[in-house]
Design an enzyme around this catalytic site. Sequence first.
Site, PDB file in Angstrom:
ATOM      1  N   ASN A 213      21.645 -36.907   5.586  1.00 54.64           N
ATOM      2  CA  ASN A 213      22.165 -36.274   6.805  1.00 54.64           C
ATOM      3  C   ASN A 213      21.308 -36.667   7.996  1.00 54.64           C
ATOM      4  O   ASN A 213      20.343 -37.419   7.857  1.00 54.64           O
ATOM      5  CB  ASN A 213      22.242 -34.750   6.628  1.00 54.64           C
ATOM      6  CG  ASN A 213      20.875 -34.149   6.339  1.00 54.64           C
ATOM      7  OD1 ASN A 213      19.981 -34.196   7.172  1.00 54.64           O
ATOM      8  ND2 ASN A 213      20.707 -33.605   5.143  1.00 54.64           N
ATOM      9  N   ASP A 282      23.368 -29.925   0.000  1.00 58.05           N
ATOM     10  CA  ASP A 282      23.859 -28.825  -0.825  1.00 58.05           C
ATOM     11  C   ASP A 282      24.282 -29.296  -2.208  1.00 58.05           C
ATOM     12  O   ASP A 282      24.200 -28.553  -3.181  1.00 58.05           O
ATOM     13  CB  ASP A 282      25.043 -28.146  -0.113  1.00 58.05           C
ATOM     14  CG  ASP A 282      24.581 -27.444   1.162  1.00 58.05           C
ATOM     15  OD1 ASP A 282      23.537 -26.783   1.108  1.00 58.05           O
ATOM     16  OD2 ASP A 282      25.243 -27.594   2.207  1.00 58.05           O
ATOM     17  N   PRO A 310      19.616 -26.702  -6.165  1.00 58.83           N
ATOM     18  CA  PRO A 310      18.983 -25.368  -6.081  1.00 58.83           C
ATOM     19  C   PRO A 310      18.698 -25.026  -4.627  1.00 58.83           C
ATOM     20  O   PRO A 310      18.392 -25.917  -3.829  1.00 58.83           O
ATOM     21  CB  PRO A 310      17.675 -25.533  -6.862  1.00 58.83           C
ATOM     22  CG  PRO A 310      17.427 -26.997  -6.959  1.00 58.83           C
ATOM     23  CD  PRO A 310      18.747 -27.693  -6.830  1.00 58.83           C
ATOM     24  N   LYS A 350      20.135 -15.347   2.142  1.00 60.53           N
ATOM     25  CA  LYS A 350      18.926 -15.961   1.560  1.00 60.53           C
ATOM     26  C   LYS A 350      17.809 -14.941   1.356  1.00 60.53           C
ATOM     27  O   LYS A 350      16.782 -15.261   0.760  1.00 60.53           O
ATOM     28  CB  LYS A 350      18.423 -17.093   2.461  1.00 60.53           C
ATOM     29  CG  LYS A 350      19.513 -18.111   2.788  1.00 60.53           C
ATOM     30  CD  LYS A 350      19.092 -19.513   2.525  1.00 60.53           C
ATOM     31  CE  LYS A 350      20.274 -20.446   2.781  1.00 60.53           C
ATOM     32  NZ  LYS A 350      20.081 -21.768   2.244  1.00 60.53           N
TER      33      LYS A 350
HETATM   34  N1  CTP Z   1      17.710 -24.554   2.214  1.00 54.81           N
HETATM   35  C1  CTP Z   1      16.965 -24.754   1.084  1.00 54.81           C
HETATM   36  N2  CTP Z   1      17.521 -25.311  -0.026  1.00 54.81           N
HETATM   37  C2  CTP Z   1      18.826 -25.664  -0.047  1.00 54.81           C
HETATM   38  C3  CTP Z   1      19.605 -25.460   1.110  1.00 54.81           C
HETATM   39  C4  CTP Z   1      19.033 -24.919   2.226  1.00 54.81           C
HETATM   40  O1  CTP Z   1      15.769 -24.437   1.099  1.00 54.81           O
HETATM   41  N3  CTP Z   1      19.336 -26.196  -1.144  1.00 54.81           N
HETATM   42  C5  CTP Z   1      17.099 -23.925   3.383  1.00 54.81           C
HETATM   43  C6  CTP Z   1      16.972 -24.838   4.589  1.00 54.81           C
HETATM   44  O2  CTP Z   1      15.725 -25.510   4.563  1.00 54.81           O
HETATM   45  C7  CTP Z   1      17.087 -23.862   5.736  1.00 54.81           C
HETATM   46  C8  CTP Z   1      18.012 -22.801   5.221  1.00 54.81           C
HETATM   47  O3  CTP Z   1      17.962 -22.881   3.802  1.00 54.81           O
HETATM   48  O4  CTP Z   1      15.859 -23.204   5.999  1.00 54.81           O
HETATM   49  C9  CTP Z   1      19.444 -22.938   5.689  1.00 54.81           C
HETATM   50  O5  CTP Z   1      19.888 -24.267   5.481  1.00 54.81           O
HETATM   51  P1  CTP Z   1      21.319 -24.735   5.971  1.00 54.81           P
HETATM   52  O6  CTP Z   1      21.527 -26.148   5.562  1.00 54.81           O
HETATM   53  O7  CTP Z   1      21.513 -24.346   7.403  1.00 54.81           O
HETATM   54  O8  CTP Z   1      22.255 -23.763   5.141  1.00 54.81           O
HETATM   55  P2  CTP Z   1      22.927 -23.858   3.747  1.00 54.81           P
HETATM   56  O9  CTP Z   1      22.257 -22.916   2.831  1.00 54.81           O
HETATM   57  O10 CTP Z   1      22.993 -25.267   3.282  1.00 54.81           O
HETATM   58  O11 CTP Z   1      24.363 -23.292   4.058  1.00 54.81           O
HETATM   59  P3  CTP Z   1      25.659 -24.019   4.732  1.00 54.81           P
HETATM   60  O12 CTP Z   1      25.606 -25.454   4.301  1.00 54.81           O
HETATM   61  O13 CTP Z   1      26.799 -23.275   4.170  1.00 54.81           O
HETATM   62  O14 CTP Z   1      25.539 -23.838   6.216  1.00 54.81           O
END
Ligand code: CTP
Length: 403
Positions: A213, A282, A310, A350
């Site tokens: 990304n 994700d 995870p 979270k």
């Molecule tokens: N994060 C993480 N591990 C993952 C996904 C996210 O530690 N597998 C953490 C990111 O580092 C950030 C927060 O969770 O601090 C939110 O990440 P974000 O990408 O905005 O959200 P997602 O959980 O991926 O949700 P979505 O894609 O639905 O917006």
Amino acid sequence: MTDLSKKHIVLGLSGGIACYKAAELCRALVKQGATVQVVMTEAAAQFITPVTMQALSNRPVYVSQWDGREPNNMAHINLSREADAILVAPASADFMAKLLHGRADDLLSLMCLARPLDKVPLLLAPAMNREMWAHPATQRNMAQLQADGAQVLGVGQGEQACGETGDGRMLEPAELLQELVALFQPKLLKGKQILISAGPTYEALDPVRGITNLSSGKMGFALASAAHEAGAQVTLVAGPVALATPHGVRRIDVRSALDMHAAVMAQAAQADVFIATAAVADWRPAQVAVEKIKKDGNGSMPAIQWQENPDILAELAASPRAQSGALFCVGFAAESHDLQAHAQAKRLRKGVPLMVGNIGPATFGADDNALLLMDAQGSTEWPRATKLALARQLVAEVARRLK
Ligand code: CTP
């Protein structure tokens, strides 16, 4: 405002080939807004001319304690009283041995001895051959100089002017600049261990392709700098990014979300704070092809099975250390729209006390950002500023919440 505006730095040079780096350092200090007064030993003037240093600092250089330009003929007193800090770069082995004994037979050592100990910090940037560096006399001298109140900076490792390879190179100008900037930042996180995840992850499809990304890692790296400046011990777990490691920060490079998960979990037991700025993928392909996936000629892309990665932040936030308050977790929510609603929902999902929202497409790769802080009480907007300025603000906010 730049990082060193209104600061008056006395830059001392003792004799050594690393004097050539002091020229660039001088320029960097001036660019950051400092006024720089150069003081050189006779030996330093063998390596680089006072004319060069005068042109770069825009001030006459001092070399001799008998300099008649000072009306009271006490350059050592006047120069040290004006300084916000004295940085000797390079500090030769001989110069440090001299300082250690309180000897003062040239202007630079005389000025260091005459500095008000409680008001003017003295930083020494050693530079010497690896054998000289490793010699018990040098190591002993440096330990004593630290005990006497000087801040002895580290050295670099690598090829030396003498042709040998090892420890003893002077730190690079950019690193010395970071040390000086850090000197003036409040030590809000002294004694704390801060763990930061940063950058994107890369999920391989086959040996030559993968998905990633647009995260540049800049916010996480700025936070690592700011936490280091605030006196913390910082571990930065970084996905694939092209950024220099902030000076003084321990960096662990990872590639995939699973690698990042493993690295963060391995470090988390020692951490007081975890700040998750990484844009973690994700999903990952359920299978990574051993060989490059070839086109089969029917015009469509082969179907890929996905497996969820995870959630590093959610997992740590649910851990016994986080639940007991020993580990403070901060998340970053990268959204494209409805920031407030999404960031608050994400915070609750979270289980973190603090979620920092930002509009991903508006900030990925940029040097500035605007943040929205979400906690149980509601939200606070932090207007657009450089990532480093916001990082310093967030470090102060985290420190306040740790109390
Ligand atoms: N994060 C993480 N591990 C993952 C996904 C996210 O530690 N597998 C953490 C990111 O580092 C950030 C927060 O969770 O601090 C939110 O990440 P974000 O990408 O905005 O959200 P997602 O959980 O991926 O949700 P979505 O894609 O639905 O917006």
